[in-house]
Structure formats: structure tokens, C-alpha cells
Design a protein around this motif. Structure first.
Motif, mmCIF file in Angstrom:
data_model
loop_
_atom_site.group_PDB
_atom_site.id
_atom_site.type_symbol
_atom_site.label_atom_id
_atom_site.label_comp_id
_atom_site.label_asym_id
_atom_site.label_seq_id
_atom_site.Cartn_x
_atom_site.Cartn_y
_atom_site.Cartn_z
ATOM 1 N N GLN A 157 -2.240 102.187 92.700
ATOM 2 C CA GLN A 157 -2.946 102.116 93.583
ATOM 3 C C GLN A 157 -4.251 103.180 93.530
ATOM 4 O OE1 GLN A 157 -0.422 104.845 95.257
ATOM 5 N NE2 GLN A 157 1.087 103.266 96.591
ATOM 6 N N ARG A 158 -5.012 103.560 92.739
ATOM 7 C CA ARG A 158 -5.970 103.855 92.557
ATOM 8 C C ARG A 158 -6.934 103.256 91.134
ATOM 9 N NH1 ARG A 158 -5.440 108.900 87.706
ATOM 10 N NH2 ARG A 158 -4.161 110.030 88.842
ATOM 11 N N TYR A 159 -6.727 102.588 90.809
ATOM 12 C CA TYR A 159 -7.554 101.464 90.285
ATOM 13 C C TYR A 159 -7.269 100.129 90.921
ATOM 14 C CZ TYR A 159 -8.125 104.920 86.248
ATOM 15 O OH TYR A 159 -8.019 105.993 86.262
ATOM 16 N N LYS A 160 -6.620 99.976 92.356
ATOM 17 C CA LYS A 160 -7.473 98.954 93.327
ATOM 18 C C LYS A 160 -8.507 99.273 93.125
ATOM 19 C CE LYS A 160 -4.838 95.738 96.156
ATOM 20 N NZ LYS A 160 -5.769 96.227 97.550
ATOM 21 N N PRO A 161 -8.447 99.656 93.976
ATOM 22 C CA PRO A 161 -10.366 99.824 94.837
ATOM 23 C C PRO A 161 -10.999 99.740 93.295
ATOM 24 C CG PRO A 161 -9.053 101.534 95.575
ATOM 25 C CD PRO A 161 -8.327 101.024 94.628
ATOM 26 N N ILE A 162 -11.053 99.555 92.539
ATOM 27 C CA ILE A 162 -11.746 99.076 91.141
ATOM 28 C C ILE A 162 -12.316 97.724 91.038
ATOM 29 C CG2 ILE A 162 -12.600 99.353 88.719
ATOM 30 C CD1 ILE A 162 -12.277 101.932 89.362
ATOM 31 N N HIS A 163 -10.897 96.947 91.310
ATOM 32 C CA HIS A 163 -10.494 96.183 90.984
ATOM 33 C C HIS A 163 -9.384 95.744 91.135
ATOM 34 C CE1 HIS A 163 -10.157 91.852 88.906
ATOM 35 N NE2 HIS A 163 -9.754 92.846 87.773
ATOM 36 N N ALA A 164 -9.777 94.273 92.363
ATOM 37 C CA ALA A 164 -9.104 93.908 93.897
ATOM 38 C C ALA A 164 -7.741 93.339 92.410
ATOM 39 C CB ALA A 164 -9.326 93.783 95.215
ATOM 40 N N ARG A 165 -7.419 93.032 91.816
ATOM 41 C CA ARG A 165 -7.151 91.309 91.393
ATOM 42 C C ARG A 165 -6.037 91.866 90.929
ATOM 43 N NH1 ARG A 165 -6.406 85.696 91.083
ATOM 44 N NH2 ARG A 165 -5.429 85.609 89.250
ATOM 45 N N LEU A 166 -6.065 93.109 90.128
ATOM 46 C CA LEU A 166 -5.205 93.833 89.481
ATOM 47 C C LEU A 166 -3.480 94.317 90.282
ATOM 48 C CD1 LEU A 166 -6.687 97.276 88.498
ATOM 49 C CD2 LEU A 166 -6.349 95.502 87.571
ATOM 50 N N PRO A 167 -3.060 93.840 91.254
ATOM 51 C CA PRO A 167 -1.985 93.356 92.066
ATOM 52 C C PRO A 167 -1.453 92.439 91.479
ATOM 53 C CG PRO A 167 -2.981 94.359 93.716
ATOM 54 C CD PRO A 167 -3.624 94.040 92.897
ATOM 55 N N VAL A 168 -1.690 90.917 91.303
ATOM 56 C CA VAL A 168 -1.960 89.322 91.052
ATOM 57 C C VAL A 168 -1.265 89.522 89.776
ATOM 58 C CG1 VAL A 168 -2.821 87.786 91.117
ATOM 59 C CG2 VAL A 168 -3.960 88.938 92.490
#
Length: 240
Positions: A87-98
Motif C-alpha cells: 500500500q505504501r509503495y504502490k503509488p511509486i510503482h503501480a505494477r507492484l501488485p502484479v
């Protein structure tokens, strides 16, 4: 500390690659069938991975129940840590959940993705009305992952969820549904899913389940295409 180093020394695409490595390592630690740490007999063994502090690793020579309880508590904490950092770093790199979902599905073919991770693909809101596309971590990308890793039931259910919501649009939103290119579903991935189901049936693998999924998919697609035709005819009539 690991994330502090990553953010301090990398920028741009290199920063994104390092974040992906870190989150892949964190995701692996959450998998019960991952290479390590492992609970073997009465011993708790740990293989060193990124973001692991070896100073606090303990070997237990007691009851297996005690070790399993500690292992379970540790796994729960790892899931919570993964969610918080994602949740913290998703705004930096939107592909992280993938990256996280792909790592989990590759590491454990039987794993069920946590609801909070699935919700990240859906945008953290009620199912959207106007299709599955969006950011890199969108319902379409989750659908593609399910197909890639042979999770056909999950893929079909996800697609049906969005198609049913699209079909049950509120009257106030129908005008938006009828706008050209206002709706997008991953049709090429849907075709891949259909072909994969056919291949499974031809190879006598999970025949009953695949036939059932094909019928559900066929019915949903037919209804969807009929609805699109009605919307198209209405749009033409309104323009005339």
C-alpha cells in the motif's frame, strides 16, 4: 532498511526493478510451499532471503505443535507486512501488485490470493461499471494472470463479475455505457481462456469443470454481445 537503501541509491526504471525484486522476495516468504523457511520434523529451518533478519531466527526442539504455531504466527505477520508495504509503495510503482500476485501464483499453484490483494486490482472500490481496463494493476491484468497460471475458475468468475455489473447498470449511468469506447474487456485474453478450456477438455483433464466453465462463459458472452448491439442500435437511433 532495505527499502531505505533502494530509495536512496536508485532512480527511474532501476528503482522500479529493485522494488520488484524486494516485493517478489517478500511474497515468496508468505507462501506455505516456498523453498524456505521450512518446518521439518521438530526443527524450524530458515534459508536467508532479502529482507530477512537472521539474528532473530530460532531453532525449536520441542513439540511440533509449538513450532507450527510459531510458524503460523510468523506467516500471518509476513502477510500483514507485505500488505502494508504494498500500500505504501504502490503509488511509486503501480505494477507492484502484479509482481506480488505473479510471484505467489508461480510459487504455490494452489494458493488463494488474499482478498486485500485482489481488491488492489479492482481499485479498492465497488466493482466498476465501465470495464476491466485501467492502470497496470487492473482487473484485466489479474484476469490475465489467472489465465496464465491455469486458474480458470477464478478467471471465469472475475470476468462474469464485471460483465454482470456492466449489464445491470443503473438507469442514470446507461448513457455512459453507450458512449463509444466507453467499455473495454480483455477480449484477446478471453479467447485464450476459451482455447485453454478446449485444450483441457481435449486432453481429458478436468472435463466436467471445464465444460461447466465454458457454458458459463458462452452464456455471459452471448448476453454481453446482445447488450452491446442494443446499445449500438440505440446510439445510432439517437444520432439520427
Amino acid at each position: 532498511m532495505a527499502f531505505t537503501v533502494i530509495l536512496k541509491f536508485w532512480r527511474g526504471s532501476r528503482l522500479k526493478r529493485e522494488l520488484e525484486k524486494a516485493f517478489a522476495a517478500m511474497a515468496i516468504k508468505c507462501c506455505p510451499n516456498r523453498p524456505g523457511p521450512l518446518y521439518v520434523g521438530n526443527e524450524f529451518r530458515s534459508n536467508s532471503l532479502l529482507l530477512t533478519s537472521s539474528e532473530n531466527e530460532v531453532t525449536f526442539h520441542g513439540s511440533p505443535d509449538v513450532g507450527l504455531t510459531i510458524s503460523y504466527s510468523k506467516a500471518t505477520g509476513q502477510w500483514e507486512t507485505l500488505e502494508a508495504y504494498l500500500q505504501r509503495y504502490k503509488p511509486i510503482h503501480a505494477r507492484l501488485p502484479v509482481i506480488v500476485a505473479e510471484t505467489l501464483l508461480r510459487s504455490d499453484p494452489q494458493i488463494e490470493l488474499p482478498l486485500w490483494l485482489v481488491d488492489m486490482f479492482k481499485g479498492g472500490q465497488k466493482v466498476r461499471t465501465f470495464g476491466m481496463t485501467g492502470q497496470e494493476s487492473s482487473p484485466a491484468s489479474l484476469f490475465q494472470l489467472y489465465v496464465d497460471f491455469h486458474r480458470y475458475s477464478e478467471a471465469t468468475n472475475l470476468l462474469l463479475e464485471y460483465m454482470e455489473t456492466f449489464a445491470s447498470t443503473r438507469p442514470v449511468d446507461i448513457i455512459n455505457r453507450k458512449r463509444p469506447f466507453g467499455v473495454w474487456f480483455p477480449y484477446t485474453t478471453i479467447e485464450r481462456l476459451w482455447c485453454r478450456l478446449d485444450e483441457s477438455i481435449s486432453s481429458d483433464h478436468m472435463v466436467d469443470q471445464c465444460n461447466k466453465l465454458k457454458k458459463l462463459l458462452e452464456g455471459a458472452l452471448l448476453n454481453h454481445l446482445k447488450l452491446l448491439k442494443v446499445d449500438s442500435d440505440d446510439a445510432v437511433s439517437s444520432a439520427g
